[in-house]
Design a protein around this motif. Structure first.
Motif, PDB file in Angstrom:
ATOM      1  N   ALA A  27       1.331  -0.947  -0.129  1.00 28.48           N
ATOM      2  CA  ALA A  27      -0.205   0.238   0.097  1.00 28.48           C
ATOM      3  C   ALA A  27       0.928   1.119   0.146  1.00 28.48           C
ATOM      4  CB  ALA A  27      -1.305   0.090   1.153  1.00 28.48           C
ATOM      5  N   HIS A  28       1.968   1.041   0.728  1.00 28.12           N
ATOM      6  CA  HIS A  28       2.737   2.402   0.795  1.00 28.12           C
ATOM      7  C   HIS A  28       3.721   2.398  -0.532  1.00 28.12           C
ATOM      8  CE1 HIS A  28       2.313   4.327   5.052  1.00 28.12           C
ATOM      9  NE2 HIS A  28       1.879   3.039   5.063  1.00 28.12           N
ATOM     10  N   TRP A  29       3.780   1.467  -0.966  1.00 24.59           N
ATOM     11  CA  TRP A  29       4.877   1.646  -1.964  1.00 24.59           C
ATOM     12  C   TRP A  29       3.474   2.309  -3.389  1.00 24.59           C
ATOM     13  CZ3 TRP A  29       3.870  -0.330  -7.030  1.00 24.59           C
ATOM     14  CH2 TRP A  29       4.272  -0.675  -7.706  1.00 24.59           C
ATOM     15  N   SER A  30       2.514   1.563  -3.798  1.00 22.33           N
ATOM     16  CA  SER A  30       1.675   1.969  -4.380  1.00 22.33           C
ATOM     17  C   SER A  30       1.169   3.234  -4.135  1.00 22.33           C
ATOM     18  CB  SER A  30       0.165   0.948  -4.208  1.00 22.33           C
ATOM     19  OG  SER A  30      -0.121   1.265  -3.508  1.00 22.33           O
ATOM     20  N   HIS A  31       1.025   4.042  -3.417  1.00 23.02           N
ATOM     21  CA  HIS A  31       0.338   5.870  -3.167  1.00 23.02           C
ATOM     22  C   HIS A  31       1.027   6.278  -4.218  1.00 23.02           C
ATOM     23  CE1 HIS A  31       4.415   7.166  -1.076  1.00 23.02           C
ATOM     24  NE2 HIS A  31       3.661   8.233  -1.174  1.00 23.02           N
ATOM     25  N   VAL A  32       2.089   5.918  -4.962  1.00 21.00           N
ATOM     26  CA  VAL A  32       2.675   6.988  -5.458  1.00 21.00           C
ATOM     27  C   VAL A  32       1.307   6.868  -7.219  1.00 21.00           C
ATOM     28  CG1 VAL A  32       5.252   7.137  -4.971  1.00 21.00           C
ATOM     29  CG2 VAL A  32       4.404   4.989  -7.051  1.00 21.00           C
ATOM     30  N   LEU A  33       0.728   6.342  -6.896  1.00 18.84           N
ATOM     31  CA  LEU A  33      -0.378   6.306  -7.890  1.00 18.84           C
ATOM     32  C   LEU A  33      -1.434   7.024  -7.207  1.00 18.84           C
ATOM     33  CD1 LEU A  33       0.139   2.805  -9.671  1.00 18.84           C
ATOM     34  CD2 LEU A  33       1.275   4.218 -10.191  1.00 18.84           C
ATOM     35  N   PRO A  34      -1.775   7.814  -8.288  1.00 17.59           N
ATOM     36  CA  PRO A  34      -3.002   8.749  -7.776  1.00 17.59           C
ATOM     37  C   PRO A  34      -4.803   7.928  -7.662  1.00 17.59           C
ATOM     38  CG  PRO A  34      -2.350   8.854 -10.044  1.00 17.59           C
ATOM     39  CD  PRO A  34      -1.212   8.581  -9.632  1.00 17.59           C
ATOM     40  N   GLN A  35      -4.563   6.244  -8.384  1.00 20.56           N
ATOM     41  CA  GLN A  35      -4.896   5.795  -8.173  1.00 20.56           C
ATOM     42  C   GLN A  35      -5.861   4.785  -7.367  1.00 20.56           C
ATOM     43  OE1 GLN A  35      -2.990   5.649 -10.703  1.00 20.56           O
ATOM     44  NE2 GLN A  35      -4.403   6.391 -12.385  1.00 20.56           N
ATOM     45  N   THR A  36      -4.554   4.724  -6.439  1.00 19.60           N
ATOM     46  CA  THR A  36      -4.661   3.749  -4.753  1.00 19.60           C
ATOM     47  C   THR A  36      -5.592   5.218  -3.723  1.00 19.60           C
ATOM     48  OG1 THR A  36      -2.393   4.890  -4.107  1.00 19.60           O
ATOM     49  CG2 THR A  36      -2.509   2.869  -5.490  1.00 19.60           C
ATOM     50  N   GLU A  37      -5.417   4.163  -3.056  1.00 18.25           N
ATOM     51  CA  GLU A  37      -6.304   4.249  -1.830  1.00 18.25           C
ATOM     52  C   GLU A  37      -5.904   3.194  -0.932  1.00 18.25           C
ATOM     53  OE1 GLU A  37     -10.533   5.167   0.257  1.00 18.25           O
ATOM     54  OE2 GLU A  37     -10.357   4.721  -1.785  1.00 18.25           O
ATOM     55  N   PRO A  38      -4.245   3.741  -0.440  1.00 17.46           N
ATOM     56  CA  PRO A  38      -4.560   2.846   0.899  1.00 17.46           C
ATOM     57  C   PRO A  38      -4.705   3.368   2.216  1.00 17.46           C
ATOM     58  CG  PRO A  38      -2.218   4.702  -0.208  1.00 17.46           C
ATOM     59  CD  PRO A  38      -4.054   4.733  -0.569  1.00 17.46           C
ATOM     60  N   GLY A  39      -5.490   3.356   2.978  1.00 18.69           N
ATOM     61  CA  GLY A  39      -6.483   3.289   3.835  1.00 18.69           C
ATOM     62  C   GLY A  39      -7.594   2.372   3.564  1.00 18.69           C
ATOM     63  N   GLY A  40      -7.855   2.272   2.716  1.00 12.45           N
ATOM     64  CA  GLY A  40      -9.295   0.722   2.394  1.00 12.45           C
ATOM     65  C   GLY A  40      -8.219  -0.878   2.322  1.00 12.45           C
ATOM     66  N   THR A  41      -6.832  -0.735   2.139  1.00 15.00           N
ATOM     67  CA  THR A  41      -6.830  -1.642   2.495  1.00 15.00           C
ATOM     68  C   THR A  41      -6.524  -2.369   3.402  1.00 15.00           C
ATOM     69  OG1 THR A  41      -4.001  -0.919   1.749  1.00 15.00           O
ATOM     70  CG2 THR A  41      -4.691  -3.272   2.365  1.00 15.00           C
ATOM     71  N   GLU A  63      -8.661  18.220   6.406  1.00 14.07           N
ATOM     72  CA  GLU A  63      -8.312  18.204   4.460  1.00 14.07           C
ATOM     73  C   GLU A  63      -7.912  16.711   3.978  1.00 14.07           C
ATOM     74  OE1 GLU A  63      -3.501  20.344   4.573  1.00 14.07           O
ATOM     75  OE2 GLU A  63      -4.066  21.445   5.937  1.00 14.07           O
ATOM     76  N   GLY A  64      -8.980  16.315   4.196  1.00 16.32           N
ATOM     77  CA  GLY A  64      -9.218  15.346   3.793  1.00 16.32           C
ATOM     78  C   GLY A  64      -8.225  13.850   3.533  1.00 16.32           C
ATOM     79  N   ARG A  65      -7.593  13.801   4.202  1.00 15.74           N
ATOM     80  CA  ARG A  65      -6.104  12.604   4.393  1.00 15.74           C
ATOM     81  C   ARG A  65      -7.437  12.141   6.075  1.00 15.74           C
ATOM     82  NH1 ARG A  65      -0.040  15.850   5.658  1.00 15.74           N
ATOM     83  NH2 ARG A  65       0.155  14.369   3.963  1.00 15.74           N
ATOM     84  N   ARG A  66      -6.465  10.491   5.541  1.00 15.36           N
ATOM     85  CA  ARG A  66      -6.514   9.236   5.964  1.00 15.36           C
ATOM     86  C   ARG A  66      -5.619   9.053   7.088  1.00 15.36           C
ATOM     87  NH1 ARG A  66     -11.604   6.454   4.650  1.00 15.36           N
ATOM     88  NH2 ARG A  66     -12.148   7.673   3.016  1.00 15.36           N
ATOM     89  N   CYS A  67      -5.785   8.510   8.159  1.00 18.91           N
ATOM     90  CA  CYS A  67      -4.618   8.137   9.262  1.00 18.91           C
ATOM     91  C   CYS A  67      -4.069   6.469   8.231  1.00 18.91           C
ATOM     92  CB  CYS A  67      -5.453   7.867  10.826  1.00 18.91           C
ATOM     93  SG  CYS A  67      -4.104   6.821  12.271  1.00 18.91           S
ATOM     94  N   LEU A  68      -2.774   6.970   8.574  1.00 18.19           N
ATOM     95  CA  LEU A  68      -2.221   5.746   7.860  1.00 18.19           C
ATOM     96  C   LEU A  68      -1.501   4.502   9.348  1.00 18.19           C
ATOM     97  CD1 LEU A  68      -1.306   6.916   4.633  1.00 18.19           C
ATOM     98  CD2 LEU A  68      -2.735   5.571   5.122  1.00 18.19           C
ATOM     99  N   LEU A  69      -1.977   4.453  10.528  1.00 18.14           N
ATOM    100  CA  LEU A  69      -0.919   4.015  11.057  1.00 18.14           C
ATOM    101  C   LEU A  69      -2.111   2.734  11.779  1.00 18.14           C
ATOM    102  CD1 LEU A  69      -1.213   6.950  14.079  1.00 18.14           C
ATOM    103  CD2 LEU A  69       1.212   5.671  12.847  1.00 18.14           C
TER     104      LEU A  69
END
Length: 84
Positions: A27-41, A63-69
């Motif tokens: 998920a962290h690797w793929s965050h460079v792609l705008p189509q990904t939503e790491p928080g939904g993993t 600001e529309g961000r999500r917690c990634l912990l």
């Protein structure tokens, strides 16, 4: 029906903790792609894919961000990983 599609990318590991760890890396690797939503993993057992285990807390932040912990983290939420 919406015009959104979800890609399921199966990866096989031997236990829940390893599955969550691998999912976080991907998920962290793929965050460079705008189509990904790491928080939904999430991860699930191979033979019961309706049972999902979240990989990230995913609470909404400002600001529309999500917690990634991790989902069960202590303390305040963060849009970035904390060093171990």
């Amino acid at each position: 029906m919406t015009e959104r599609w979800v890609i399921h990318l199966p990866m096989v590991v031997n236990d829940l903790v390893s599955a969550q760890r691998l999912a976080r890396v991907v998920a962290h690797w793929s965050h460079v792609l705008p189509q990904t939503e790491p928080g939904g993993t999430s991860v699930s057992p191979e033979d019961d894919q309706n049972v999902r285990h979240w990989v990230f807390c995913d609470r909404n932040l400002s600001e529309g961000r999500r917690c990634l912990l991790r989902p069960d983290h202590d303390g305040d939420c963060s849009p970035r990983l904390r060093p171990r």
